[in-house]
Design an enzyme around this catalytic site. Structure first.
Site, PDB file in Angstrom:
ATOM      1  N   GLY A  46       0.831  -1.190   0.000  1.00  0.00           N
ATOM      2  CA  GLY A  46       0.000   0.000   0.000  1.00  0.00           C
ATOM      3  C   GLY A  46       0.867   1.242   0.000  1.00  0.00           C
ATOM      4  O   GLY A  46       2.014   1.221   0.458  1.00  0.00           O
ATOM      5  N   GLN A  51       3.161   9.899   1.192  1.00  0.00           N
ATOM      6  CA  GLN A  51       4.438   9.185   1.241  1.00  0.00           C
ATOM      7  C   GLN A  51       5.357   9.546   0.075  1.00  0.00           C
ATOM      8  O   GLN A  51       6.545   9.239   0.116  1.00  0.00           O
ATOM      9  CB  GLN A  51       4.212   7.678   1.271  1.00  0.00           C
ATOM     10  CG  GLN A  51       3.600   7.196   2.574  1.00  0.00           C
ATOM     11  CD  GLN A  51       3.380   5.711   2.537  1.00  0.00           C
ATOM     12  OE1 GLN A  51       2.335   5.248   2.083  1.00  0.00           O
ATOM     13  NE2 GLN A  51       4.365   4.957   2.999  1.00  0.00           N
ATOM     14  N   CYS A  91       6.115  -0.276   7.223  1.00  0.00           N
ATOM     15  CA  CYS A  91       5.748   0.856   6.383  1.00  0.00           C
ATOM     16  C   CYS A  91       6.918   1.225   5.486  1.00  0.00           C
ATOM     17  O   CYS A  91       8.069   1.235   5.936  1.00  0.00           O
ATOM     18  CB  CYS A  91       5.373   2.040   7.277  1.00  0.00           C
ATOM     19  SG  CYS A  91       4.872   3.517   6.388  1.00  0.00           S
ATOM     20  N   LEU A  92       6.628   1.535   4.240  1.00  0.00           N
ATOM     21  CA  LEU A  92       7.676   1.946   3.311  1.00  0.00           C
ATOM     22  C   LEU A  92       8.361   3.237   3.760  1.00  0.00           C
ATOM     23  O   LEU A  92       9.508   3.488   3.403  1.00  0.00           O
ATOM     24  CB  LEU A  92       7.096   2.119   1.903  1.00  0.00           C
ATOM     25  CG  LEU A  92       6.568   0.838   1.254  1.00  0.00           C
ATOM     26  CD1 LEU A  92       5.808   1.164  -0.034  1.00  0.00           C
ATOM     27  CD2 LEU A  92       7.698  -0.145   0.983  1.00  0.00           C
ATOM     28  N   HIS A 133      -4.169   1.596   7.939  1.00  0.00           N
ATOM     29  CA  HIS A 133      -2.779   2.064   7.924  1.00  0.00           C
ATOM     30  C   HIS A 133      -2.594   3.151   6.859  1.00  0.00           C
ATOM     31  O   HIS A 133      -2.033   4.220   7.145  1.00  0.00           O
ATOM     32  CB  HIS A 133      -1.854   0.872   7.647  1.00  0.00           C
ATOM     33  CG  HIS A 133      -0.413   1.231   7.510  1.00  0.00           C
ATOM     34  ND1 HIS A 133       0.525   0.902   8.457  1.00  0.00           N
ATOM     35  CD2 HIS A 133       0.267   1.894   6.523  1.00  0.00           C
ATOM     36  CE1 HIS A 133       1.716   1.346   8.057  1.00  0.00           C
ATOM     37  NE2 HIS A 133       1.580   1.946   6.886  1.00  0.00           N
ATOM     38  N   GLU A 134      -3.074   2.890   5.652  1.00  0.00           N
ATOM     39  CA  GLU A 134      -2.890   3.854   4.561  1.00  0.00           C
ATOM     40  C   GLU A 134      -3.713   5.121   4.783  1.00  0.00           C
ATOM     41  O   GLU A 134      -3.239   6.232   4.512  1.00  0.00           O
ATOM     42  CB  GLU A 134      -3.220   3.220   3.209  1.00  0.00           C
ATOM     43  CG  GLU A 134      -2.315   2.061   2.814  1.00  0.00           C
ATOM     44  CD  GLU A 134      -0.834   2.384   2.841  1.00  0.00           C
ATOM     45  OE1 GLU A 134      -0.456   3.555   2.616  1.00  0.00           O
ATOM     46  OE2 GLU A 134      -0.040   1.461   3.098  1.00  0.00           O
ATOM     47  N   HIS A 137      -2.107   7.727   6.928  1.00  0.00           N
ATOM     48  CA  HIS A 137      -1.138   8.614   6.263  1.00  0.00           C
ATOM     49  C   HIS A 137      -1.805   9.909   5.799  1.00  0.00           C
ATOM     50  O   HIS A 137      -1.166  10.961   5.773  1.00  0.00           O
ATOM     51  CB  HIS A 137      -0.511   7.928   5.044  1.00  0.00           C
ATOM     52  CG  HIS A 137       0.577   6.971   5.374  1.00  0.00           C
ATOM     53  ND1 HIS A 137       1.781   7.353   5.922  1.00  0.00           N
ATOM     54  CD2 HIS A 137       0.650   5.622   5.218  1.00  0.00           C
ATOM     55  CE1 HIS A 137       2.555   6.296   6.086  1.00  0.00           C
ATOM     56  NE2 HIS A 137       1.891   5.226   5.668  1.00  0.00           N
TER      57      HIS A 137
END
Length: 168
Positions: A46, A51, A91-92, A133-134, A137
């Site tokens: 995701g 991000q 997380c990225l 989670h996304e 952000h």
């Protein structure tokens, strides 16, 4: 279409509150770029616009094994949730760090799809966790915000080490 740079904590752009998308046609290239960027990662499932330093309220998710079933959510919001449980997240934007976070295991999310059509997703599986989670952000929140101060420090040490090693 382009692969964009994924920001890493503590970049302040990750803390920006996203803006609602009013013209879906104007974000089609961004959606393509988000998907290209997600698919260019080794293990990403995701990605949210903040991000990559963008302020639009857009997330892309793909949980398929072949990475060919993208879910695009524009202006998503969690309208209800139930059954909280702990589960490991990564997380990225917080590379090389994983921790247990409490999330709803069942959610209802409302959003617009890529064409701007209203969408309502009711799910009680891994997608429920990933969407929360996304969507976090989009409010400028990272999964490490749910951790103790000590664990947050540990996470940031790992991120700094990762960034330093990548720069070599």
């Amino acid at each position: 279409m382009a692969v964009l740079e994924i920001l890493t904590a503590p970049d302040p752009r990750l803390r920006v509150q996203s803006k609602q998308v009013t013209d879906v046609a104007s974000v089609q290239t961004l959606i393509d770029d988000l998907l290209d960027t997600l698919y260019a990662t080794d293990n990403g499932i995701g990605l949210a616009a903040p991000q990559v330093g963008r302020e639009e309220a857009i997330v892309v998710i793909d949980l398929s094994d072949n990475r060919d079933q993208p879910l695009v959510l524009i202006n998503p919001k969690v309208v209800s949730g139930s059954n909280k449980e702990m589960g490991q997240e990564g997380c990225l934007s917080v590379p090389d760090y994983y921790a247990d976070v409490e999330r709803y295991t069942s959610v209802v999310v409302e959003a617009l799809d890529r064409e701007g059509k209203p969408l309502r997703i009711e799910t009680s599986d891994f997608l429920a966790i990933v969407m929360q989670h996304e969507i976090d952000h989009l409010s400028g929140n990272l999964f490490i915000d749910y951790l103790s101060p000590l664990k947050q420090q540990m996470a940031m040490k790992k991120v700094k080490k990762h960034v330093k090693n990548r720069a070599r």
